[in-house]
Every structure is written in structure tokens, then in C-alpha cells.
Design a protein around this motif. Structure first.
Motif, PDB file in Angstrom:
ATOM      1  N   GLU A 172       0.829  -1.195   0.000  1.00 55.03           N
ATOM      2  CA  GLU A 172       0.000   0.000   0.000  1.00 55.03           C
ATOM      3  C   GLU A 172       0.869   1.253   0.000  1.00 55.03           C
ATOM      4  O   GLU A 172       1.899   1.315   0.675  1.00 55.03           O
ATOM      5  N   SER A 173       0.475   2.258  -0.774  1.00 58.28           N
ATOM      6  CA  SER A 173       1.241   3.498  -0.835  1.00 58.28           C
ATOM      7  C   SER A 173       1.195   4.228   0.511  1.00 58.28           C
ATOM      8  O   SER A 173       0.323   3.980   1.342  1.00 58.28           O
ATOM      9  N   PHE A 174       2.150   5.143   0.697  1.00 55.84           N
ATOM     10  CA  PHE A 174       2.265   5.879   1.951  1.00 55.84           C
ATOM     11  C   PHE A 174       1.601   7.251   1.860  1.00 55.84           C
ATOM     12  O   PHE A 174       1.538   7.859   0.791  1.00 55.84           O
ATOM     13  N   SER A 175       1.130   7.737   3.009  1.00 51.28           N
ATOM     14  CA  SER A 175       0.546   9.074   3.082  1.00 51.28           C
ATOM     15  C   SER A 175       1.619  10.151   3.030  1.00 51.28           C
ATOM     16  O   SER A 175       1.389  11.253   2.534  1.00 51.28           O
ATOM     17  N   SER A 176       2.779   9.835   3.568  1.00 48.12           N
ATOM     18  CA  SER A 176       3.845  10.818   3.748  1.00 48.12           C
ATOM     19  C   SER A 176       5.042  10.497   2.857  1.00 48.12           C
ATOM     20  O   SER A 176       5.440   9.337   2.732  1.00 48.12           O
ATOM     21  N   LEU A 211      16.901  17.431   2.881  1.00 46.28           N
ATOM     22  CA  LEU A 211      15.984  17.664   3.991  1.00 46.28           C
ATOM     23  C   LEU A 211      16.196  19.076   4.524  1.00 46.28           C
ATOM     24  O   LEU A 211      17.305  19.433   4.924  1.00 46.28           O
ATOM     25  N   ARG A 212      15.150  19.889   4.513  1.00 47.54           N
ATOM     26  CA  ARG A 212      15.206  21.236   5.068  1.00 47.54           C
ATOM     27  C   ARG A 212      14.536  21.200   6.428  1.00 47.54           C
ATOM     28  O   ARG A 212      13.316  21.032   6.525  1.00 47.54           O
ATOM     29  N   LEU A 213      15.343  21.333   7.485  1.00 48.01           N
ATOM     30  CA  LEU A 213      14.891  20.989   8.826  1.00 48.01           C
ATOM     31  C   LEU A 213      13.597  21.682   9.232  1.00 48.01           C
ATOM     32  O   LEU A 213      12.640  21.035   9.645  1.00 48.01           O
ATOM     33  N   TRP A 214      13.560  23.007   9.161  1.00 49.80           N
ATOM     34  CA  TRP A 214      12.390  23.705   9.678  1.00 49.80           C
ATOM     35  C   TRP A 214      11.158  23.454   8.812  1.00 49.80           C
ATOM     36  O   TRP A 214      10.076  23.171   9.322  1.00 49.80           O
ATOM     37  N   ARG A 215      11.327  23.550   7.496  1.00 49.39           N
ATOM     38  CA  ARG A 215      10.188  23.328   6.604  1.00 49.39           C
ATOM     39  C   ARG A 215       9.666  21.894   6.725  1.00 49.39           C
ATOM     40  O   ARG A 215       8.461  21.658   6.796  1.00 49.39           O
ATOM     41  N   THR A 216      10.593  20.937   6.771  1.00 56.42           N
ATOM     42  CA  THR A 216      10.190  19.539   6.877  1.00 56.42           C
ATOM     43  C   THR A 216       9.569  19.252   8.229  1.00 56.42           C
ATOM     44  O   THR A 216       8.600  18.487   8.342  1.00 56.42           O
ATOM     45  N   SER A 217      10.100  19.875   9.280  1.00 57.78           N
ATOM     46  CA  SER A 217       9.544  19.668  10.617  1.00 57.78           C
ATOM     47  C   SER A 217       8.111  20.178  10.693  1.00 57.78           C
ATOM     48  O   SER A 217       7.237  19.524  11.270  1.00 57.78           O
ATOM     49  N   LEU A 218       7.860  21.359  10.111  1.00 54.30           N
ATOM     50  CA  LEU A 218       6.499  21.897  10.107  1.00 54.30           C
ATOM     51  C   LEU A 218       5.557  21.004   9.306  1.00 54.30           C
ATOM     52  O   LEU A 218       4.420  20.759   9.707  1.00 54.30           O
ATOM     53  N   ARG A 219       6.046  20.508   8.172  1.00 52.43           N
ATOM     54  CA  ARG A 219       5.229  19.607   7.373  1.00 52.43           C
ATOM     55  C   ARG A 219       4.931  18.324   8.131  1.00 52.43           C
ATOM     56  O   ARG A 219       3.883  17.702   7.949  1.00 52.43           O
ATOM     57  N   GLY A 220       5.871  17.947   9.023  1.00 53.97           N
ATOM     58  CA  GLY A 220       5.684  16.731   9.802  1.00 53.97           C
ATOM     59  C   GLY A 220       4.422  16.761  10.646  1.00 53.97           C
ATOM     60  O   GLY A 220       3.752  15.732  10.809  1.00 53.97           O
ATOM     61  N   PHE A 221       4.068  17.932  11.201  1.00 53.06           N
ATOM     62  CA  PHE A 221       2.846  18.033  12.000  1.00 53.06           C
ATOM     63  C   PHE A 221       1.621  17.680  11.153  1.00 53.06           C
ATOM     64  O   PHE A 221       0.739  16.945  11.594  1.00 53.06           O
ATOM     65  N   TRP A 222       1.573  18.233   9.949  1.00 55.83           N
ATOM     66  CA  TRP A 222       0.438  17.970   9.056  1.00 55.83           C
ATOM     67  C   TRP A 222       0.379  16.488   8.671  1.00 55.83           C
ATOM     68  O   TRP A 222      -0.683  15.866   8.691  1.00 55.83           O
ATOM     69  N   GLU A 223       1.531  15.916   8.345  1.00 54.55           N
ATOM     70  CA  GLU A 223       1.545  14.527   7.897  1.00 54.55           C
ATOM     71  C   GLU A 223       1.230  13.568   9.046  1.00 54.55           C
ATOM     72  O   GLU A 223       0.587  12.533   8.829  1.00 54.55           O
ATOM     73  N   LEU A 224       1.647  13.904  10.252  1.00 46.67           N
ATOM     74  CA  LEU A 224       1.277  13.064  11.400  1.00 46.67           C
ATOM     75  C   LEU A 224      -0.231  13.110  11.627  1.00 46.67           C
ATOM     76  O   LEU A 224      -0.842  12.093  11.989  1.00 46.67           O
ATOM     77  N   TRP A 225      -0.830  14.275  11.404  1.00 47.34           N
ATOM     78  CA  TRP A 225      -2.287  14.371  11.551  1.00 47.34           C
ATOM     79  C   TRP A 225      -2.985  13.494  10.525  1.00 47.34           C
ATOM     80  O   TRP A 225      -3.962  12.806  10.838  1.00 47.34           O
ATOM     81  N   LEU A 226      -2.490  13.504   9.271  1.00 49.50           N
ATOM     82  CA  LEU A 226      -3.055  12.656   8.223  1.00 49.50           C
ATOM     83  C   LEU A 226      -2.936  11.173   8.607  1.00 49.50           C
ATOM     84  O   LEU A 226      -3.859  10.391   8.403  1.00 49.50           O
ATOM     85  N   MET A 227      -1.783  10.811   9.143  1.00 51.27           N
ATOM     86  CA  MET A 227      -1.569   9.419   9.561  1.00 51.27           C
ATOM     87  C   MET A 227      -2.512   9.047  10.707  1.00 51.27           C
ATOM     88  O   MET A 227      -3.044   7.933  10.757  1.00 51.27           O
ATOM     89  N   ARG A 229      -5.469  10.186  11.243  1.00 54.13           N
ATOM     90  CA  ARG A 229      -6.794   9.954  10.662  1.00 54.13           C
ATOM     91  C   ARG A 229      -6.843   8.585   9.969  1.00 54.13           C
ATOM     92  O   ARG A 229      -7.868   7.909   9.987  1.00 54.13           O
ATOM     93  N   ARG A 230      -5.746   8.204   9.347  1.00 53.40           N
ATOM     94  CA  ARG A 230      -5.742   6.986   8.539  1.00 53.40           C
ATOM     95  C   ARG A 230      -5.592   5.718   9.368  1.00 53.40           C
ATOM     96  O   ARG A 230      -6.186   4.676   9.033  1.00 53.40           O
TER      97      ARG A 230
END
Length: 232
Positions: A172-176, A211-227, A229-230
Motif C-alpha cells: 500500500e502506498s504511503f501518506s507521507s 531535507l530542510r529541517l524547519w520546513r520539513t519539521s512543520l510539514r511533519g505536524f500535518w503529515e502526522l495528523w493525516l496518519m 486519521r488513517r
């Protein structure tokens, strides 16, 4: 053949270390994630008997490159006991792959997957910027808070899996695109697949990371929320 390593690559021509890959004792499958530089040509020019290249038509992110590579390796090397993925910059030395197999055999034979962990400890050569270490610890704490899991290090790009477990974890494909390791952890928990963390003897942060630390870290919050839900 006991171990096949998948090496996801995207525009890595300037960072790939031929000598290290040539000396590797394991089968290598480089997965080119739609590179626009000479990554594919460079790898093929090495003519390594234990290496091959899988080229993806377009750039889809590390998660998809790893997923495609793991499934291809399982199909092509069904007798391989272990399949794993490894960062192309070799921040984790390739010698640690054999050490992870021995760790499982000696200390946790029940484990069906072994994850490299960048534990700061006496005797280990873990060379990592303090900021990156702190962000990593914060991310692990967040994973514990959101999912109730207790890993020390989810994001180290050195992981191996027993071959029979690969289809269930990677079909199965990944959300993140970047934090798919957390999804692997969630899938393994749901399937009852036991994991073990191996304290790496060496790891070195390499220049040129995408990997851009701050940008990727902020995106991590959104992707963890998606996970959340899933999977919850």
C-alpha cells in the motif's frame, strides 16, 4: 543471498561513493526517483556485478522510491532472507547492515525488522548537529504523544526487514513522502510484526541533504495528523 539493500536516489551524482558501494558484500538495488542529473549513468558506469538500477519515470518522493524498490527486490530475490533500505549518502556506513543482522540473531531473534537508531552513547561515533538531534528527539516525543508508540529514532535511513514481511508493509502506498517510517511503525504494530532498534556504532550527517529541517519539521505536524486519521 542473505540481504538486499535498496538505495533511493534523487540527483545524487555528486555524493555517491563508488568505493564504498563496490566494497559492499550485499546485493544493491539503486532506485532512481526521476533524477535530472547523471545519477543513473554514473551508477551504471561502475559496472558493479552486485548492483542494478530501477528507474522511476518521475520524481515521486523517497517513500515511493523505497516502496517500489522493496517490492521489486522481493519479487526478484524471493530467497533473500533480509530486504532493507539505506540512505544514498551513506551517513550510516554499509558495514552496519551486517551488524544489524548479527544484532537480530544474537539479541532479538524474535524481531522481524531491525531499525538503525542514532543513540548518543559512549563508544559510538554519532556525528550530528545539536539542532538536528533536538528536533529528532522532539519528533520522537510527538510520535509517542500522538500514537502511543515509544521509538527512540523513527527517521534513521537504515532499516532491514525479513523478506516475507515486505508485501504486507509496502504494497500500500504511503501518506507521507518523508515520514513514511512512522507509517511503517504503525503498519507493523497493526500486523503484529515485532521490531527492534539497533544502536548504531557510527552515523555522520553529510552535506548536501535535501531535507530542510524547519520546513520539513512543520510539514511533519500535518503529515502526522493525516496518519492519525488513517491509522487510528
Amino acid at each position: 543471498m542473505s540481504l538486499v539493500l535498496i538505495i533511493p536516489c534523487y540527483n545524487e551524482a555528486a555524493r555517491l561513493e563508488k568505493e564504498a558501494f563496490a566494497a559492499c558484500a550485499h546485493q544493491l538495488l539503486f532506485v532512481d526517483d526521476g533524477s535530472t542529473d547523471a545519477t543513473v549513468e554514473l551508477i551504471r558506469s561502475w559496472h558493479l556485478p552486485h548492483a542494478e538500477v530501477l528507474s522511476l519515470a518521475r520524481n515521486s518522493g523517497k517513500a515511493e522510491a523505497v516502496r517500489q524498490g522493496m517490492l521489486r527486490a522481493r519479487e526478484k530475490y524471493p530467497a533473500a532472507k533480509w530486504l532493507g533500505f539505506w540512505d544514498a549518502d551513506l551517513s550510516t556506513p554499509l558495514s552496519e547492515a551486517s551488524a544489524m543482522v548479527k544484532w537480530q540473531e544474537s539479541f532479538c531473534p524474535q524481531a522481524q525488522s531491525v531499525w538503525g537508531s542514532r543513540v548518543l552513547r559512549l563508544g559510538a561515533a554519532i556525528k550530528r548537529r545539536q539542532l538536528r538531534h533536538l528536533l529528532g528527539r522532539g519528533f520522537a516525543t510527538l510520535v509517542t504523544w500522538v500514537f502511543g508508540l515509544t521509538p527512540y529514532d523513527t527517521q534513521c535511513g537504515a532499516k532491514i526487514f525479513l523478506g516475507p514481511q515486505v508485501p504486507a508493509l509496502f504494497t500500500e502506498s504511503f501518506s507521507s513522502a518523508w515520514f513514511f517510517d512512522v507509517e511503517l511503525l504503525l503498519r507493523a504494530q497493526a500486523l503484529g510484526i515485532e521490531l527492534s532498534e539497533y544502536p548504531l556504532a557510527a552515523w555522520e550527517e553529510k552535506a548536501g541533504s535535501k531535507l530542510r529541517l524547519w520546513r520539513t519539521s512543520l510539514r511533519g505536524f500535518w503529515e502526522l495528523w493525516l496518519m492519525h486519521r488513517r491509522y487510528r
